[in-house]
Motif scaffolding. Structure first.
Motif, PDB file in Angstrom:
ATOM      1  N   GLU A   1     -57.207  14.798 -77.733  1.00  0.00           N
ATOM      2  CA  GLU A   1     -56.144  14.874 -77.938  1.00  0.00           C
ATOM      3  C   GLU A   1     -54.967  15.960 -78.343  1.00  0.00           C
ATOM      4  OE1 GLU A   1     -54.244  10.110 -78.170  1.00  0.00           O
ATOM      5  OE2 GLU A   1     -54.261  11.253 -79.889  1.00  0.00           O
ATOM      6  N   VAL A   2     -54.130  16.281 -77.990  1.00  0.00           N
ATOM      7  CA  VAL A   2     -53.338  17.486 -78.002  1.00  0.00           C
ATOM      8  C   VAL A   2     -52.013  16.475 -78.211  1.00  0.00           C
ATOM      9  CG1 VAL A   2     -52.485  19.520 -77.889  1.00  0.00           C
ATOM     10  CG2 VAL A   2     -54.610  18.774 -76.240  1.00  0.00           C
ATOM     11  N   SER A   3     -51.429  16.809 -79.811  1.00  0.00           N
ATOM     12  CA  SER A   3     -49.770  16.706 -80.225  1.00  0.00           C
ATOM     13  C   SER A   3     -49.758  17.967 -81.096  1.00  0.00           C
ATOM     14  CB  SER A   3     -49.920  15.300 -81.260  1.00  0.00           C
ATOM     15  OG  SER A   3     -51.158  15.074 -82.398  1.00  0.00           O
ATOM     16  N   ILE A   4     -48.036  18.115 -81.349  1.00  0.00           N
ATOM     17  CA  ILE A   4     -47.154  18.585 -81.108  1.00  0.00           C
ATOM     18  C   ILE A   4     -46.542  18.110 -81.869  1.00  0.00           C
ATOM     19  CG2 ILE A   4     -46.030  21.036 -81.160  1.00  0.00           C
ATOM     20  CD1 ILE A   4     -46.838  21.124 -78.230  1.00  0.00           C
ATOM     21  N   ARG A   5     -45.967  18.566 -83.802  1.00  0.00           N
ATOM     22  CA  ARG A   5     -45.067  18.342 -84.406  1.00  0.00           C
ATOM     23  C   ARG A   5     -43.833  19.031 -84.137  1.00  0.00           C
ATOM     24  NH1 ARG A   5     -44.412  16.741 -89.229  1.00  0.00           N
ATOM     25  NH2 ARG A   5     -41.714  16.381 -90.541  1.00  0.00           N
ATOM     26  N   LEU A   6     -42.807  18.319 -83.603  1.00  0.00           N
ATOM     27  CA  LEU A   6     -41.959  18.822 -83.233  1.00  0.00           C
ATOM     28  C   LEU A   6     -41.030  19.541 -84.215  1.00  0.00           C
ATOM     29  CD1 LEU A   6     -40.620  15.781 -80.014  1.00  0.00           C
ATOM     30  CD2 LEU A   6     -41.909  18.324 -79.906  1.00  0.00           C
ATOM     31  N   PRO A   7     -40.424  20.546 -83.605  1.00  0.00           N
ATOM     32  CA  PRO A   7     -38.646  21.226 -84.828  1.00  0.00           C
ATOM     33  C   PRO A   7     -38.083  19.877 -84.810  1.00  0.00           C
ATOM     34  CG  PRO A   7     -39.442  22.635 -83.153  1.00  0.00           C
ATOM     35  CD  PRO A   7     -39.975  21.647 -83.064  1.00  0.00           C
ATOM     36  N   ALA A   8     -37.220  19.992 -86.559  1.00  0.00           N
ATOM     37  CA  ALA A   8     -36.263  19.054 -86.406  1.00  0.00           C
ATOM     38  C   ALA A   8     -34.996  19.277 -85.575  1.00  0.00           C
ATOM     39  CB  ALA A   8     -35.593  18.850 -88.015  1.00  0.00           C
ATOM     40  N   PRO A   9     -34.434  20.046 -85.021  1.00  0.00           N
ATOM     41  CA  PRO A   9     -33.389  20.275 -83.776  1.00  0.00           C
ATOM     42  C   PRO A   9     -34.059  19.321 -82.592  1.00  0.00           C
ATOM     43  CG  PRO A   9     -33.676  22.073 -84.929  1.00  0.00           C
ATOM     44  CD  PRO A   9     -34.568  21.165 -85.087  1.00  0.00           C
ATOM     45  N   LEU A  10     -35.627  19.697 -82.168  1.00  0.00           N
ATOM     46  CA  LEU A  10     -35.996  18.423 -81.225  1.00  0.00           C
ATOM     47  C   LEU A  10     -36.883  17.549 -81.751  1.00  0.00           C
ATOM     48  CD1 LEU A  10     -37.004  22.016 -79.412  1.00  0.00           C
ATOM     49  CD2 LEU A  10     -35.324  20.437 -78.963  1.00  0.00           C
TER      50      LEU A  10
END
Length: 543
Positions: free
Chosen positions: A226-235
């Protein structure tokens, strides 16, 4: 032997790779997944461009405080970990550009020295091994004089940039940027080029961190894929999971060294990830990398205990020969061909295929070491040194020295084979002089490259490149000691006294001659009267 030969460096064991990188494809991505990856990559890529501009403006005066200030500026626009990854990547890119500028400066200085030396010589002066000679004609002298002025002007600019700390970096690649002005020649449309350009400038790279969950807090991949990404604050509004994270629909699986990756992830050890997009194939890939523990150094004597395979690297093939522990070539030479034309992926695949066959053959022979030349052609392929010899410049430029060395070391480390690097001086010349003719027969044609592979293997073992030492001066027997350098006095199968044969020692009478003559069938027809005993008849007395 010519006089004035340079001192040869001792052979050494090449250390193993310091890192591991594996790649797999992100399959079955939805349209929303691709849109999120594009927006995150474009946003972080713009921040990376801004940070690189700031770093290049600081120049050599950059310090830790400036680095911390850059990271603080990027943190509100992304996150602390994204900012750290961007600033570290920027620092590495600037350092690489700085080293490239130094190499270009040194190359220009060497070219200017060579041109000045050759222009100062009279026309037609022959060169030597250490320095080239003069030019052949007045026309060539005039053309090189003009080129000297051009190189001196470039050298002045490069020195000024080096002193000021200016570097020239293009995010996305200088070659791709220049292709924008040659779209018909590259068979690309503006839309296709723009897609490549934007994909190369995206930033989707996260450094690993030991102790965090699955070894990476920014791009997290679980053992089940499973792949998960920490999104940048504006997104953060695009998140579909708690804590501002986005989980992709795709599940990944690493085939190559997948078990090693799974063990690191399960133990929460640091693993760095990079997500990139292949525009031509319309595919997404993820690359995992981590630092490998230093392999224990194998002593040179232990690596060569079962023989060695000498390899001569050429522009289109690898010439290899198996040598036993005494430096004697055994069996027949092998040749592993490759084609280095075409795209970079095709060239890399050709080289990997040739090295795979080489390593399989080494395991079949039972050796634990492969000897290669420690080649470096950075100073050998300049037009100022070799002049009009374009064919030779293309030849040495086509030899994959750097890529070959990196690939061979990493692939050999997985198979437990040690790589031994030797000095490349005079291997082709002495190999052809001492080994090419004796090993050539009507059934086998030994090339100069095959003979060079023997010289490389013998140099790794510490033996001279000559086949034999000179015979004793007193007589031609072994009275003055052992006459060969291939084997020691205690080695089985070495040269020794002849086997004792019964019978007389004369050349004319072989052993058991009577028995052999009695049982042998004659091959020629002889007069039967010669086989009978001749007896003198009695005389007839008549009146």
């Amino acid at each position: 032997m010519d006089k004035g030969l340079r001192k040869l460096a001792a052979p050494f064991v090449v250390p193993g790779p310091s890192g591991v990188a594996i790649r797999t494809r992100l399959k079955q991505l939805t349209a929303r997944d691709e849109e999120v990856l594009r927006r995150v990559g474009a946003h972080l890529g713009a921040l990376a461009c801004r940070d690189l501009k700031t770093r290049c403006h600081d120049g050599p005066g950059h310090d830790a405080q400036a680095w911390a200030a850059r990271k603080r500026e990027l943190t509100p626009l992304s996150s602390a970990r994204w900012a750290g990854a961007i600033t570290r990547a920027t620092h590495d890119q600037w350092a690489l550009a700085r080293r490239s500028a130094l190499a270009r400066l040194q190359n220009l200085e060497a070219g200017v020295r060579t041109l000045r030396h050759r222009l100062a010589l009279p026309l037609g002066t022959k060169g030597s091994k250490r320095a080239p000679g003069g030019y052949h004609s007045r026309r060539e002298w005039h053309a090189k004089a003009r080129r000297l002025h051009v190189l001196e002007d470039r050298l002045t600019r490069e020195r000024a940039d080096w002193t000021a700390g200016r570097v020239r970096v293009v995010r996305g690649g200088k070659r791709l940027a220049r292709t924008r002005h040659q779209l018909p020649a590259a068979r690309l449309t503006e839309t296709q080029w723009r897609a490549r350009w934007e994909a190369q400038r995206w930033f989707l790279r996260a450094d690993g961190e030991s102790g965090k969950r699955y070894g990476n807090e920014t791009i997290r991949i679980s053992p089940d894929g499973e792949v998960s990404i920490r999104l940048p604050a504006p997104l953060s509004g695009l998140a579909n999971a708690p804590h501002g994270r986005y989980v992709l629909t795709s599940r990944i699986h690493f085939t190559h060294q997948g078990q090693e990756w799974a063990d690191r992830v399960a133990a929460n050890r640091a693993v760095a990830y990079r997500i990139h997009h292949d525009v031509d194939r319309a595919r997404w890939y993820v690359t995992a990398s981590w630092q490998a523990p230093a392999s224990p150094a194998v002593p040179l004597a232990a690596a060569l205990a079962h023989g060695v395979i000498g390899v001569d690297t050429n522009a289109d093939h690898l010439a290899a020969w198996h040598l036993d522990t005494h430096g004697n070539p055994t069996g027949s030479p092998r040749r592993f061909c490759y084609d280095l034309s075409g795209t970079a992926g095709h060239r890399d695949a050709q080289l990997r295929h040739a090295l795979t066959r080489l390593l399989h053959w080494a395991r079949t022979c039972g050796v634990r070491a492969i000897a290669v030349e420690d080649l470096d052609f950075n100073t050998e392929k300049t037009r100022e040194k070799h002049g009009r010899n374009r064919r030779f410049r293309r030849l040495i430029s086509g030899i994959p020295t750097g890529r070959f060395r990196a690939r061979l070391v990493s692939m050999a480390d997985r198979t437990g084979i040690t790589i031994v690097a030797v000095d490349p001086a005079y291997t082709s010349r002495w190999g052809a002089q001492h080994w090419q003719k004796p090993l050539t027969s009507k059934n086998r044609r030994t090339t100069r490259h095959d003979a060079a592979s023997i010289a490389i293997g013998r140099r790794a073992q510490g033996y001279p490149l000559r086949r034999r030492t000179a015979p004793p001066r007193t007589h031609q027997s072994d009275g003055c000691g052992h006459r060969t350098v291939q084997a020691g006095p205690d080695a089985p199968g070495r040269e020794g006294p002849r086997r004792c044969l019964p019978g007389p020692r004369t050349r004319s009478v072989p052993p058991d001659a009577e028995r052999t003559r009695a049982t042998r069938t004659p091959n020629t027809v002889r007069d039967v009267r010669s086989e009978r005993e001749w007896v003198q008849d009695s005389l007839l007395l008549t009146d």
